[in-house]
Design a protein around this motif. Structure first.
Motif, mmCIF file in Angstrom:
data_model
loop_
_atom_site.group_PDB
_atom_site.id
_atom_site.type_symbol
_atom_site.label_atom_id
_atom_site.label_comp_id
_atom_site.label_asym_id
_atom_site.label_seq_id
_atom_site.Cartn_x
_atom_site.Cartn_y
_atom_site.Cartn_z
ATOM 1 N N MET A 1 0.820 -1.206 0.000
ATOM 2 C CA MET A 1 0.000 0.000 0.000
ATOM 3 C C MET A 1 0.856 1.258 0.000
ATOM 4 O O MET A 1 0.504 2.232 -0.628
ATOM 5 N N ILE A 4 2.102 1.978 -3.503
ATOM 6 C CA ILE A 4 1.012 2.469 -4.352
ATOM 7 C C ILE A 4 0.746 3.941 -4.040
ATOM 8 O O ILE A 4 0.630 4.768 -4.953
ATOM 9 N N TYR A 8 1.143 7.202 -6.716
ATOM 10 C CA TYR A 8 0.052 8.136 -6.999
ATOM 11 C C TYR A 8 0.396 9.548 -6.509
ATOM 12 O O TYR A 8 0.117 10.527 -7.200
ATOM 13 N N LEU A 78 -8.277 6.491 -8.740
ATOM 14 C CA LEU A 78 -8.248 5.661 -7.529
ATOM 15 C C LEU A 78 -9.520 4.821 -7.427
ATOM 16 O O LEU A 78 -9.467 3.632 -7.095
ATOM 17 N N ASN A 81 -9.512 2.021 -10.133
ATOM 18 C CA ASN A 81 -8.553 0.952 -9.848
ATOM 19 C C ASN A 81 -8.748 0.323 -8.469
ATOM 20 O O ASN A 81 -7.898 -0.449 -8.021
ATOM 21 N N ARG A 83 -8.465 1.621 -5.539
ATOM 22 C CA ARG A 83 -7.329 2.008 -4.698
ATOM 23 C C ARG A 83 -7.684 3.134 -3.729
ATOM 24 O O ARG A 83 -6.800 3.722 -3.130
ATOM 25 N N VAL A 86 -5.988 3.983 -0.235
ATOM 26 C CA VAL A 86 -4.632 4.544 -0.088
ATOM 27 C C VAL A 86 -4.653 6.071 0.044
ATOM 28 O O VAL A 86 -3.603 6.681 0.209
#
Length: 177
Positions: A1, A4, A8, A78, A81, A83, A86
């Motif tokens: 995490m 990632i 980003y 985000l 995907n 995500r 995060v």
């Protein structure tokens, strides 16, 4: 995490800096994350797999109307995907990148008693002079250190407290025995 979030955050940082919107985008991201942190229902909505990406994008549009398109694009990415969780680490990493860009250091000066503001200012000025960075200085009192100072500059700690010296002495005596 963490990796990632770092990727980003770096991408958002690079785009925001290139467009001259770094401060604005950082502030807007901070506001969004603050609201998200304080609202459990929003967290469930954005983090839950039970809501579709489309539903989340629609909710995002309503939640951040007027935000910079670069931030909106990142948040949509985000969501797409899966995500979104995060976001908290992404914000922390973006704040670190922003502080580096602005040559800003967080400094915490801890003492056993309240220090004279002039002393605190002198310590801050000396740290700025030696590091070449602007600082955010926080002064705190912790009676447990007994005396002396503990200075945290970024991730470095200088512990010149009486408690620390006594602890070192105790260890030396224990090893000698």
């Amino acid at each position: 995490m963490d990796e990632i979030a770092r990727v980003y955050a770096q991408a958002l940082f690079d785009v925001a800096r290139e467009k001259g919107k770094l401060d604005v985008i950082r502030d807007q991201l901070g506001q969004f994350v603050d609201v998200l942190t304080g609202n459990r229902d929003l967290q469930v909505f954005f983090f839950s797999p039970y809501f579709s990406s489309g539903e989340k994008r629609d909710g995002l549009e309503r939640a951040i109307s007027g935000a910079e398109p670069e931030l909106t694009n990142l948040l949509e990415l985000l969501i797409e995907n899966h995500r979104m969780p995060v976001i908290f680490r992404l914000r922390a990493r973006l704040d670190e990148l922003w502080a580096d860009e602005n040559k800003l250091l967080e400094v915490r000066l801890t003492s056993a008693v309240k220090l004279d503001p002039k002393v605190v200012d002198r310590v801050g000025a000396e740290i700025e002079r030696q590091t070449g960075h602007k600082i955010e200085l926080e002064s705190a009192v912790d009676e447990n250190i007994l005396g002396g100072l503990v200075l945290r500059v970024g991730n470095m700690v200088l512990d010149a407290s009486l408690r620390n010296k006594l602890e070192k002495l105790r260890k030396e005596v224990a090893q000698a025995a």
